[in-house]
Design an enzyme around this catalytic site. Sequence first.
Site, PDB file in Angstrom:
ATOM      1  N   ASP A  33       0.966  -1.140  -0.049  1.00 53.93           N
ATOM      2  CA  ASP A  33      -0.186   0.027   0.136  1.00 53.93           C
ATOM      3  C   ASP A  33       0.776   1.335  -0.064  1.00 53.93           C
ATOM      4  O   ASP A  33       1.735   1.375   0.711  1.00 53.93           O
ATOM      5  CB  ASP A  33      -0.724  -0.016   1.111  1.00 53.93           C
ATOM      6  CG  ASP A  33      -2.047   0.947   1.252  1.00 53.93           C
ATOM      7  OD1 ASP A  33      -1.951   2.124   1.083  1.00 53.93           O
ATOM      8  OD2 ASP A  33      -3.127   0.646   1.431  1.00 53.93           O
ATOM      9  N   CYS A  75      -7.165   3.732  -1.872  1.00 55.16           N
ATOM     10  CA  CYS A  75      -7.113   2.348  -1.685  1.00 55.16           C
ATOM     11  C   CYS A  75      -8.310   1.637  -2.309  1.00 55.16           C
ATOM     12  O   CYS A  75      -7.885   0.639  -3.320  1.00 55.16           O
ATOM     13  CB  CYS A  75      -7.098   2.002  -0.105  1.00 55.16           C
ATOM     14  SG  CYS A  75      -5.861   2.665   0.704  1.00 55.16           S
ATOM     15  N   LYS A 140      -4.753  -7.408   3.902  1.00 57.57           N
ATOM     16  CA  LYS A 140      -5.512  -6.351   3.176  1.00 57.57           C
ATOM     17  C   LYS A 140      -5.965  -6.449   1.702  1.00 57.57           C
ATOM     18  O   LYS A 140      -5.062  -6.631   0.698  1.00 57.57           O
ATOM     19  CB  LYS A 140      -4.633  -5.071   3.219  1.00 57.57           C
ATOM     20  CG  LYS A 140      -5.672  -3.704   2.788  1.00 57.57           C
ATOM     21  CD  LYS A 140      -4.898  -2.386   3.188  1.00 57.57           C
ATOM     22  CE  LYS A 140      -5.638  -1.147   2.728  1.00 57.57           C
ATOM     23  NZ  LYS A 140      -4.945   0.281   3.124  1.00 57.57           N
ATOM     24  N   HIS A 257      -1.457  25.447  -8.845  1.00 58.22           N
ATOM     25  CA  HIS A 257      -3.082  25.195  -9.449  1.00 58.22           C
ATOM     26  C   HIS A 257      -3.787  25.194  -8.145  1.00 58.22           C
ATOM     27  O   HIS A 257      -3.277  24.607  -7.326  1.00 58.22           O
ATOM     28  CB  HIS A 257      -2.937  23.751 -10.110  1.00 58.22           C
ATOM     29  CG  HIS A 257      -4.117  23.677 -10.977  1.00 58.22           C
ATOM     30  ND1 HIS A 257      -5.595  23.403 -10.464  1.00 58.22           N
ATOM     31  CD2 HIS A 257      -4.378  23.774 -12.378  1.00 58.22           C
ATOM     32  CE1 HIS A 257      -6.443  23.321 -11.391  1.00 58.22           C
ATOM     33  NE2 HIS A 257      -5.593  23.636 -12.621  1.00 58.22           N
ATOM     34  N   ASP A 323      -1.216  -0.530  -4.407  1.00 59.81           N
ATOM     35  CA  ASP A 323      -2.560   0.147  -4.923  1.00 59.81           C
ATOM     36  C   ASP A 323      -2.507   1.587  -5.342  1.00 59.81           C
ATOM     37  O   ASP A 323      -3.181   2.013  -6.181  1.00 59.81           O
ATOM     38  CB  ASP A 323      -3.624   0.047  -3.579  1.00 59.81           C
ATOM     39  CG  ASP A 323      -3.013   0.611  -2.182  1.00 59.81           C
ATOM     40  OD1 ASP A 323      -1.959   0.957  -2.374  1.00 59.81           O
ATOM     41  OD2 ASP A 323      -3.975   0.756  -1.621  1.00 59.81           O
TER      42      ASP A 323
END
Length: 547
Positions: A33, A75, A140, A257, A323
Site C-alpha cells: 500500500d 485504496c 489487506k 494550481h 494500490d
Amino acid sequence: MAANDFILVFLLAVSANTAQTSSTPNVVFVICDSMDGRVVDPNSPVYQAVRTPHLDQLATNGVNFVNNYCPSPQCVPSRSSMFAGRYVHKLKTWNNAQGLCVKWNDTNPTQCLDQGNNSYWNTFDYQFQKAGYDVNLFGKVDVGAGIGGGFHGGSNLGTSYAGLTAWTRAANITHPQKEDPRDLVHDNTTNPFEGDARTIEKCVKWLHDNKNGTKPFFLYCGINIPHPAYSTNATWLAMVNNSAVKVPTWVPFSKMHPADQYEAASKALHYDSMEPFSIDDILKVRRSFYAMCAETDAYLGLVMDALEEVGKADNTFVLFTSDHGEGNMEHMQTWKNSMYDANNKVPLIISGPGIVKGKLVANATSNIDIYPSLLDFAGLSSTNSDLDGHSLFPFLFPDQKNPHPPRPDFVFGEYHSNMANTGHFMIKKGNYKYVAFGQTPPYEGYKPQLFDLAKDWEEVSDLSYTEPETVLEMDTIMRSIVDIQAVDKECKEQDKGRFKSWFAMHRSDWVEVLSKSSYNGPSLHPFGTKEDLDKMAMWINGTTSST
C-alpha cells in the site's frame, strides 16, 4: 489463433519451463500500500534513494513495468478497479467508503446492505476459483464484494471532521484533513508493522503446509506498508541512501494550481498557524518513507524464499504491485489523492515460467491490466466482456504468438474522493501527462495541466498554454473514454445526497453538529467557523464558492 489453441500453446510453453508435477502454473500476488513506482525504476532518480534487493531480484527474473499507473490514487477505488477490471466511474467506487456494493441502505448511506460476492462482480479471484484453483487471500484486500472482509468503513461523522471529507469536499473548506506530517514520523519503532508481519507469516505458513498439494494455487498477500504513518527504525533506515534523498521542488503556494492548493492545505502542509517546514523536516519524512519501502521489500523476500523452499518457484508466477503511490513531500503533499507520479505511479513486476527475464518495459500500463494478464498466466478465458484493461502477454512472452490486439499507448486514471475538491482525470501517453479537472460549478476555472516527464520529471512546468495541440490530442483521448464533466457531476451529487441522508437518518441539524466538530490530531484547526458554515450552506444550496 483460436482461444483454445492459444491456451494449449501457452500451457505447453509453461510445461517446458518447469520441473513441477503439475503443468498448471500457480500464482502468488503480493500487493503493498502506497509504494511510489519510481522506487523500482532504474531510470528514475528516486531509484537511488533506497536499496530493494528482493524487488531487484524479481525484476532480474522477470519483467519490470516502469510506467505503470493505478486506476485511482486511493485504496478502495484503486483495488476495486483492479479486482473487477473496470474503471472506477463504471463501478461507482468513488472513495474509501464506497467499495463494491450491490445495495446501499437508503436511509443510512454508510451501510452496504449487500456487497454481493466475487461471482456477482466477476472479480479475478472468482475466475481462479471457477477454474479449480486453491484460492487463498491473506491481509489487506479492501474492495468489498464480500472478499476478504469488505472495505473501509463508512464516514464516521459524529464530531469527527475527518469523516466529512469525502462527502463535503466540493464545499471547498480548506483546513487540514490529516495530521502535520512531522507528527507522523516515528523512526524508532520496534515493530512498526506487526499486522503485516502476521500476514506474511500466514502466507509463508500456507506455502509450507501445502507444499505437497496437487491443485494449482492462487495466493494473495496484501500488506499495508509503506502506508503512513511513517513508522520505521534504524534497521530499515540503514537501507536508505541519504545522499540520494533530495528536497523536492516546491512551486510557491500562490502560484500553484488551485487543485494543488486545496491538497496542500488538506494535507497539513500549508495552513495559517503552521510552523514552516525546514529542510530537515522534509528529509526526515522522505527518508522514513523510503525506509518503509525497504521493509516492504524484505516482506516480499520472505515469500519468495518460501516458494524456493517448498519447490514451487519454477512453476509459479509472482506479481508485485501497490494500490497507489505516496506524495512524500513532493508538490507540498503527502499521502496519495493526486495525479503526480509520486502519488499514482506504482510498481508492477512479474516473473514466472516462460516469462522473458530482465526486461524493462517503458510502455504505459495500468493495474487495470492485471486482471486479463492473470487469466493469461493460467491459460484461462475470461467470461467478463466488460474488462477495461489489456493483457500484458505481449510484453511477458515476446517470442510467442500474441492472441491479443496491441495495447493502446496510453493509460487513464481518475480520482473523486477526499483531499481533492473536484474530480481529477489523467491521460499518460509517451512522455506527456495530461490532467483535467471536474468543472462542475463553481470549478469552471480549473484549467487542465500538461507535463513532459522526459524533460520535467518533477512535474513542475505546466505546458498546457504553450502546447495546445498536445492538449487537444490528449483531451480527445480522454473524452473517448469518459464524459468527465458528467462523471464529476454524478459523483458530487451522490456525495451531497449521502451527506443529507446521514443527517436525516440521525434527525440532526448539520449546523449544530458541525459547529461542535473538530479535528482528531494535534495542532489541527477546528471545523465550524462562520466561514466554514457559510461555505457549507452555499454548497448545500448549490452556490459553492471556489475561493
